[in-house]
Write a protein that holds these residues in place. Sequence first.
Motif, PDB file in Angstrom:
ATOM      1  N   PHE A  24       0.861  -1.197   0.000  1.00  0.00           N
ATOM      2  CA  PHE A  24       0.000   0.000   0.000  1.00  0.00           C
ATOM      3  C   PHE A  24       0.892   1.240   0.000  1.00  0.00           C
ATOM      4  CE2 PHE A  24      -2.214   3.507   1.994  1.00  0.00           C
ATOM      5  CZ  PHE A  24      -3.410   3.528   1.292  1.00  0.00           C
ATOM      6  N   LEU A  38      -7.931  -0.138   6.655  1.00  0.00           N
ATOM      7  CA  LEU A  38      -6.838  -1.100   6.836  1.00  0.00           C
ATOM      8  C   LEU A  38      -7.348  -2.373   7.499  1.00  0.00           C
ATOM      9  CD1 LEU A  38      -4.117   1.455   7.928  1.00  0.00           C
ATOM     10  CD2 LEU A  38      -4.100   0.119   5.809  1.00  0.00           C
ATOM     11  N   GLY A  42      -7.398  -5.752   5.685  1.00  0.00           N
ATOM     12  CA  GLY A  42      -6.510  -6.694   6.361  1.00  0.00           C
ATOM     13  C   GLY A  42      -7.144  -8.052   6.632  1.00  0.00           C
ATOM     14  N   ARG A  45      -5.865  -9.513   3.174  1.00  0.00           N
ATOM     15  CA  ARG A  45      -4.522  -9.275   2.658  1.00  0.00           C
ATOM     16  C   ARG A  45      -3.562  -8.962   3.804  1.00  0.00           C
ATOM     17  NH1 ARG A  45      -6.623 -10.818  -1.284  1.00  0.00           N
ATOM     18  NH2 ARG A  45      -6.284 -10.282  -3.484  1.00  0.00           N
ATOM     19  N   ILE A  47      -0.972  -6.497   4.609  1.00  0.00           N
ATOM     20  CA  ILE A  47      -0.670  -5.178   4.053  1.00  0.00           C
ATOM     21  C   ILE A  47       0.709  -4.723   4.522  1.00  0.00           C
ATOM     22  CG2 ILE A  47      -1.425  -2.760   3.938  1.00  0.00           C
ATOM     23  CD1 ILE A  47      -4.248  -3.913   4.885  1.00  0.00           C
TER      24      ILE A  47
END
Lengths: 257, 382
Positions: A24, A38, A42, A45, A47
């Motif tokens: 990101f 996020l 999250g 993924r 991050i």
Amino acid sequence: MTTIDLAGVSLDVWEGGDGPPLLFLHGAGGFRGDHPFLGLLGRRRRIVAPSHPGFGLSPLPDWIDRPDDIAHIYLDLLTRIAPGPIDLIACSLGGWIGAELASMAPEKFRRLIFVAPVGVKIGSRDKLDIPDIFATPAAEVEKMLYHEPEKFRPDPSKMSDQELTVMLRNRETTALLTWEPYMHNPKLPHRLHRVTNKALFLRGEHDGLISAPYVEGYAKLLPDARTLTLPNTGHVPQVETPEAFVTAALAFLDGEG
Amino acid sequence: MQAWHFSETAYHLLPPAETYDSIRVSLPNKHYDPKIGADLYHRYLDEWLLAEDEGLHIMLNEHHQTATCVDPAAPLMLSILARQSHKARLLILGNPIANRRQPVRVAEEMAMIDVLSRGRLEAGFVRGVPYEISPANSNPVRMNEREFEALDLIIKAWTNHDGPVSFEGRFFHARQINIWPRPYQTPHPPIWISTTSPAGAARVGERGYVQATFLTGFDGTKAIFDSYRSAWRKAGRGNDMPLDRLAYAAMVYTGETEAQAYAGAEKLLWYITSNKVPPHFASPPGYVPVETGLKMLRGAEHPLSAFAKAASVEAAIKAGIMMCGTPDQVVKQIRAVYDHVGGFGHLLNMGQAGFLEADDTVRGIKLFAREVLPALQEFRAP
């Protein structure tokens, strides 16, 4: 945040979430680990989000003055994150860094999402593609950034010295990186043909900085890119409308087509 | 002490201030009438030449896209004066070299003026005020670094006389530096730098250039000069710093009577009160260090901005940014600042501004030159 050393540059990096890796890249406003998108992202993924040199509390080496300088540093970061290709979400000024990075090493990436990215010049030389934010009153810039600016207006009296320091550093480094040529690298359009990855260009319907024709023109520079407009949001959809943003992002990243 | 006549060559005939957002950068030039502008240029040049006849030296400066100072190419104005004046020192303060793309060209312009004037140039350099950023499309970040690198390159161009040399810096590059003409003065014209901060003054003091500061008042000026003196000594230049290293710019108007002086001085306040500039032009990101920006966000205000809100001649005299009154009063006021800040060798007289018309300007210059300037020669280091 953890601090890592990359190519001789000290860098603050935030990591969170679980799943396949995703890089990101934040925009001119800097990175904050407490943004709700996020948490949502999250869930699917892992991050990795560096605070660019000169942003947040990351030091700014004196040789850095353009976004592609930062992209070169991130080439090393990609190798650290995962051996295989990873996804990218890159916003605004981070979108410029991400486009530079993808043009250098497209094979390191899986799918790419650019959120209201800057970095290229699409229109006439007689008109700015992107309004001159450095010659515009702050209240006007806020209106360009958000659909509902009153919800996101910073109030210095309620911010700590460190938060204000970060805000000032973010502004200063943004000016340094984007000043001239303004918000673009004239070479970048001639490098983006290398980026054959599936790519999505997201734009908030009420974005006053990045116009729809700009995003359309930018997307056309990549062989396999499409565009999507998000309603009821502005230049920073990940912050202003996090659920809709994450839904759209995951639909693309996990999609078949 | 040397005194210098300074005018910003303003175009003051503007629409009411409430009809525009900014007197700088964005004020449309449809408000500038070139016919009036021509008359003003000739008038201001005449005033400089009159000041020379009266024993003052000549100082001018450069700003861009502003009605406050319609001299966007100060070397052009100075080249006229280099030819038309005959004895005054000619101070340009200064060349905004953080915003000039070709320092070698600046070295050439200054060398030309030095030769034309047969060695009367005082070459000043400035970083440039924040509102110069947009007109020059110049990055507000790392300006100090650019200013001092450009100056190094200019000095190299001035002092090299044996064919081409090269310079490959962080910001500026030149492979075949060999300027014609070279400067008249050896090794080069005196260098002046203006700054309004103690940190800036330390950089200047270390190098021993002439330090000028503008309208910084009693305590601000003392801090700046103290910093200069300390850096001068630390650099091993000796304990006895000559006073001619320091210059102070203030609004100055001398009258036969106090009432006459106040009437003229009221008009000089235009220097400060006319400066309507919105924050996005006055505080570009990176222009001041982050620590200073933090103080500003916490409410710290520039002393001149605070002053402008309730500007008056009395307050200006009290702050030490204006000398106004009869000759005796003006001498005393200069003396008060002089003693407070530890002395200085140059008084930069902001002796014309805004609506101060030619006859009043000339009267003020003459009275200062004849009745005040002689008394200043008696000043000794405090």
